[in-house]
Design a protein around this motif. Structure first.
Motif, mmCIF file in Angstrom:
data_model
loop_
_atom_site.group_PDB
_atom_site.id
_atom_site.type_symbol
_atom_site.label_atom_id
_atom_site.label_comp_id
_atom_site.label_asym_id
_atom_site.label_seq_id
_atom_site.Cartn_x
_atom_site.Cartn_y
_atom_site.Cartn_z
ATOM 1 N N ASP A 36 -5.462 0.678 3.065
ATOM 2 C CA ASP A 36 -4.794 1.745 2.321
ATOM 3 C C ASP A 36 -5.081 3.117 2.909
ATOM 4 O O ASP A 36 -4.167 3.949 3.057
ATOM 5 C CB ASP A 36 -5.227 1.708 0.851
ATOM 6 C CG ASP A 36 -4.713 0.466 0.141
ATOM 7 O OD1 ASP A 36 -3.833 -0.209 0.703
ATOM 8 O OD2 ASP A 36 -5.197 0.175 -0.969
ATOM 9 N N LYS A 71 -3.235 3.552 6.107
ATOM 10 C CA LYS A 71 -1.798 3.643 5.905
ATOM 11 C C LYS A 71 -1.394 5.068 5.512
ATOM 12 O O LYS A 71 -0.411 5.613 6.023
ATOM 13 C CB LYS A 71 -1.356 2.656 4.832
ATOM 14 C CG LYS A 71 0.148 2.622 4.616
ATOM 15 C CD LYS A 71 0.532 1.746 3.443
ATOM 16 C CE LYS A 71 0.217 0.286 3.726
ATOM 17 N NZ LYS A 71 0.712 -0.584 2.619
ATOM 18 N N LYS A 97 2.777 -0.155 -3.760
ATOM 19 C CA LYS A 97 1.338 -0.305 -3.940
ATOM 20 C C LYS A 97 0.627 1.025 -4.051
ATOM 21 O O LYS A 97 -0.233 1.221 -4.907
ATOM 22 C CB LYS A 97 0.782 -1.119 -2.764
ATOM 23 C CG LYS A 97 -0.709 -1.402 -2.861
ATOM 24 C CD LYS A 97 -1.175 -2.219 -1.659
ATOM 25 C CE LYS A 97 -2.677 -2.481 -1.722
ATOM 26 N NZ LYS A 97 -3.154 -3.234 -0.530
ATOM 27 N N LEU A 98 0.995 1.975 -3.163
ATOM 28 C CA LEU A 98 0.299 3.264 -3.118
ATOM 29 C C LEU A 98 1.284 4.396 -3.392
ATOM 30 O O LEU A 98 2.231 4.599 -2.628
ATOM 31 C CB LEU A 98 -0.350 3.476 -1.748
ATOM 32 C CG LEU A 98 -1.587 2.641 -1.428
ATOM 33 C CD1 LEU A 98 -2.009 2.884 0.002
ATOM 34 C CD2 LEU A 98 -2.727 2.969 -2.370
ATOM 35 N N ASP A 158 7.181 1.973 -0.938
ATOM 36 C CA ASP A 158 5.886 1.309 -1.068
ATOM 37 C C ASP A 158 5.471 1.296 -2.545
ATOM 38 O O ASP A 158 5.219 2.345 -3.144
ATOM 39 C CB ASP A 158 4.837 2.045 -0.230
ATOM 40 C CG ASP A 158 3.534 1.262 -0.123
ATOM 41 O OD1 ASP A 158 2.868 1.100 -1.165
ATOM 42 O OD2 ASP A 158 3.174 0.817 0.985
#
Length: 776
Positions: A169, A172, A207-208, A205
């Protein structure tokens, strides 16, 4: 010999000096470099990494030594200590610049040895090392030190790996941040084929939210990098998703970059897709999103602008200029007598009956109220004029006369009614055309929202400074609408000009000269001049905005209107706070420019007094710029053959400054004389007759500071002019006597200035004097 003697401030010295000092180890400088580069002492390794640029300078001449140093750098880059790696990475950009300038095989050496280090450090486990590598990469890209092949085969692949869905993470987020920052530095082809698909993937995205937020904040930069076609095909759908994201920070970031996104799209997409999307952001339930949207509303509206339709064009330096046009639609479409222009400029709408015209007009009830109000005066004045013409005819027709036998001839009355009906149809068509004209330029909901920014309720529900944002973007909105639609903004502008917050009025004051260019001279005189006059009497914080661009505004006015401000210019000398000396400094700067707008008589009667007042200011900076203003006034007189005014002004300068009881005044006289000679603003015979004797008499002034400035004037200006070296100059002897007197002056500073006169000047003076003596 080691590094123990080098302190923390060793950056200021040549760090590699130790390599040249023979030590007990009997090692060559290159071997000594290798020894300390891999020493067990961390401090030694840090100093080596910090001094790599000096190392390359020392060993770049020999090819074998150069390659050895490169190998040492590669080994040093694998050091276990993060501070050593950080120091090394910080040196990569300056080393690359040096190698590019001094090494013919720079691309190969950099690509083979240094570029892999930069790429490897992007995945370093230490956060500080990664940040250093990211900064170095961006610097190298900005200065175009990385080959295209390395960008495609080394940089982009590692960024794609770091931004992959299964990547760490933290990596990224850092990778997408680099991708967004480097977008403006890469070619369109590289971005579109290698990075754009990944960027679109990252925008979704799930997720984040940090990744999506970085994408949203940089969306405009990516759009600008890939161009219109790719933006509309790939990015606009993703932008819609981000604008409806569940996290309000994402929507806020989208609102902030909306103008940049709109700028890269076609007018059709801007109107049909982005405009409704922006309205949704303005109506967002989150106050922070609404606040950002309203701040971007004016800039977004400005992307609809077509300066050529407003009779303007943008120069290469970004400034607006008036474009001469053969068919200049009246600067204000809502003025009596301009109906023909309005009708010809509008669409040719013909109705079969008044009812049909009213029906069509009622279908456009969603048009802004400001448009209706803007055309009301024009329409009513037109109708009133028609009614006044037909009043006497109406008096003739009434029911009593009509039904009384014998029946009268009513053909004229029927023509009268038909004429009145046609007039009403024309008025309705004209009103409808003007409303339609505004809507054709800007979508109506956007204009409505912009006009509502002056509503006090908005300050309570959105932003306390929303009126300031409205004032800031008003020139851009006015340019977009064009001067023919100024009536839409006139009430808003007047409301802002009367706002209780001085910051709002200050914002308008700083841009009123640009708005004057957009509106033209007629609308400026009618609508802006009264507001401009109000700003002149406002707080200093507001007046400075007017003063800073005073010349730019006055030059747009007609000569008669401009002359009315001659007396008001004196009011700028008085400020709310006498310590605000920068205000008076700016006044002197503007007056130097304003001189060209007035004739010599006006300058002498009005501006001369202001200049002399500023010359006596308590602050030296104001006085020095005012002396330049005095010189400009003299130049104005003599350039316009007003020699009598120039002579009167010279006599006043001599009386006020040369014979001033304060030494500052006499020093000012020396400066003015020097500037007069430098600028060549008056004939030299006038100078030597009316100013030179008074100037040279300062050599006996009791204050050294005055004599210093006289010496400076002689050294830097007078003796550099050919006239003062010529044989026929009758004042040469007096100049030479003054120079000799100053050379023997009791003050060292005076001697320093006068002795610094170049030998060529003195030799020229002496040779000329000898020639004169010979001739005598």
């Amino acid at each position: 010999v080691g590094f123990e003697d080098y302190g923390p401030d060793c950056d200021s010295m040549r760090i590699t000096a130790f390599l040249d000092i023979p030590g007990q180890d009997n090692l060559t400088p290159l071997a000594r470099l290798e020894k300390y580069a891999f020493s067990e002492n961390i401090f030694n390794r840090q100093i080596i990494a910090r001094g790599l640029l000096d190392v390359f300078r020392d060993f770049s001449n020999n090819e074998e030594d150069f390659l050895t140093v490169m190998e040492i750098v590669v080994r040093l880059s694998e050091d276990a200590e993060p501070t050593v790696r950080t120091e090394l990475m910080e040196q990569i950009p300056p080393i690359a610049v040096f190698l590019q300038e001094s090494r013919p095989n720079f691309p190969t050496a950099f690509s083979d040895y240094l570029m892999p280090i930069v790429v490897r450090y992007l995945t370093d486990p230490n956060n500080q090392v990664r940040k250093a590598s990211q900064e170095a990469l961006l610097i190298l890209l900005e200065q175009e030190l990385i080959a295209q092949n390395d960008i495609e085969n080394k940089v982009c692949p590692i960024l794609l790996d770091l931004s992959a869905p299964d990547s760490d993470d933290e990596y990224k987020v850092e990778a997408v941040n680099i991708i967004c920052k480097m977008a403006s530095m890469l070619s369109k082809t590289v971005i579109e084929h290698m990075l754009l698909p990944r960027f679109c993937e990252l925008c979704g995205d799930g997720k984040l939210f940090q990744v999506r937020k970085v994408c949203a904040a940089s969306f405009g930069d990516i759009c600008n990098a890939v161009g219109q076609e790719a933006t509309e095909r790939f990015l606009i759908p993703k932008f819609f998703e981000l604008c409806s994201d569940s996290v309000w920070g994402m929507r806020k970031a989208c609102a902030e970059c909306f103008m940049a996104v709109s700028y890269t799209t076609s007018p059709e997409v801007r109107r049909s897709k982005l405009s409704p999307l922006f309205i949704s952001l303005i109506s967002d339930p989150c106050r922070w999103v609404r606040q950002a949207a309203f701040q971007s509303l004016g800039p977004f509206i400005s992307t609809f602008a077509n300066p050529s339709s407003a009779g303007l064009y943008i120069r290469e330096d970004g400034t607006l200029s008036i474009r001469p046009s053969a068919q200049d639609v009246a600067s204000s479409s809502c003025q009596p007598g301009n109906n023909a222009n309005i009708t010809s400029a509008s669409m040719n709408i013909v109705s079969s009956s008044p009812g049909e015209a009213l029906t069509r007009l009622s279908q456009n009830e969603n048009t802004t109220a400001c448009v209706i109000e803007g055309i009301k005066d024009c329409h009513m004045s037109n109708c009133q004029g028609a009614n006044s013409r037909f009043q006497s005819a109406e008096d003739i027709f009434n029911t009593f006369l009509y039904w009384r036998p014998p029946l009268p001839d009513i053909s004229q009355d029927l023509e009268l009614l038909q004429s009145k009906t046609e007039k009403r149809e024309e008025g309705c068509s004209m009103s409808k055309a003007i409303c339609k004209n505004c809507v054709d330029i800007i979508p109506q909901p956007l204009l409505d929202q912009y006009l509502s920014m002056t509503d006090p309720a908005r300050a309570q529900t959105v932003d306390t400074e929303i009126a300031k944002h409205c004032a800031y973007s008003l020139p851009g909105v006015a340019l977009t609408l064009g001067r023919q639609n100024w009536h839409c903004l006139k009430d808003t502008y007047e409301t802002l000009a009367a706002d209780v917050q001085w910051k709002v009025r200050r914002t308008l004051a700083f841009s009123i000269h640009e708005l004057a260019v957009i509106l033209g001279d007629q609308l400026t005189a009618a609508d802006l001049v009264p507001i401009f006059n109000g700003f002149l009497k406002d707080l200093d914080e507001v007046r400075i905005g007017v003063l800073k661009h005073l010349y730019d505004f006055l030059k747009l006015l007609h000569a008669d209107k401009r002359r009315e401000y001659l007396y008001q210019l004196q009011e700028f000398v008085v400020t709310d706070n006498s310590r605000n000396w920068r205000f008076r400094y700016k006044l002197a700067e503007q007056l130097i420019l304003i001189l060209e707008l007035y004739n010599p008589n006006d300058v002498y009667d009005y501006l001369r007094h202001i200049a002399l007042t500023l010359c006596s200011d308590k602050v030296s900076e104001v006085r020095w710029i005012s002396f330049k203003l005095v010189v400009a006034i003299l130049q104005k007189f003599y350039a316009n053959n007003a020699n009598a005014l120039g002579l009167n002004f010279i006599n006043e300068l001599v009386a006020r400054f040369r014979h001033c009881s304060k030494w500052i005044g006499r020093q000012a006289f020396a400066f003015i004389c020097q500037a007069v000679v430098e600028e060549e603003c008056m004939p030299v015979d006038h100078f030597v007759e009316h100013l030179l004797p008074s100037l040279l008499s300062l050599s006996s002034d009791p204050v050294p500071n005055v004599r210093v400035l006289l010496a400076k004037a002689l050294r830097q200006t007078l003796l550099e002019k050919a006239y003062f070296k010529s044989v026929g100059n009758p004042h040469l002897e007096a100049v030479e006597e003054t120079v000799l007197a100053l050379q023997s002056d009791r003050d060292q500073d005076v001697q320093k200035y006068i002795i610094a006169i170049s030998e060529n000047s003195l030799r020229s003076v002496n040779s000329t004097t000898s020639t004169l003596n010979f001739l005598i």
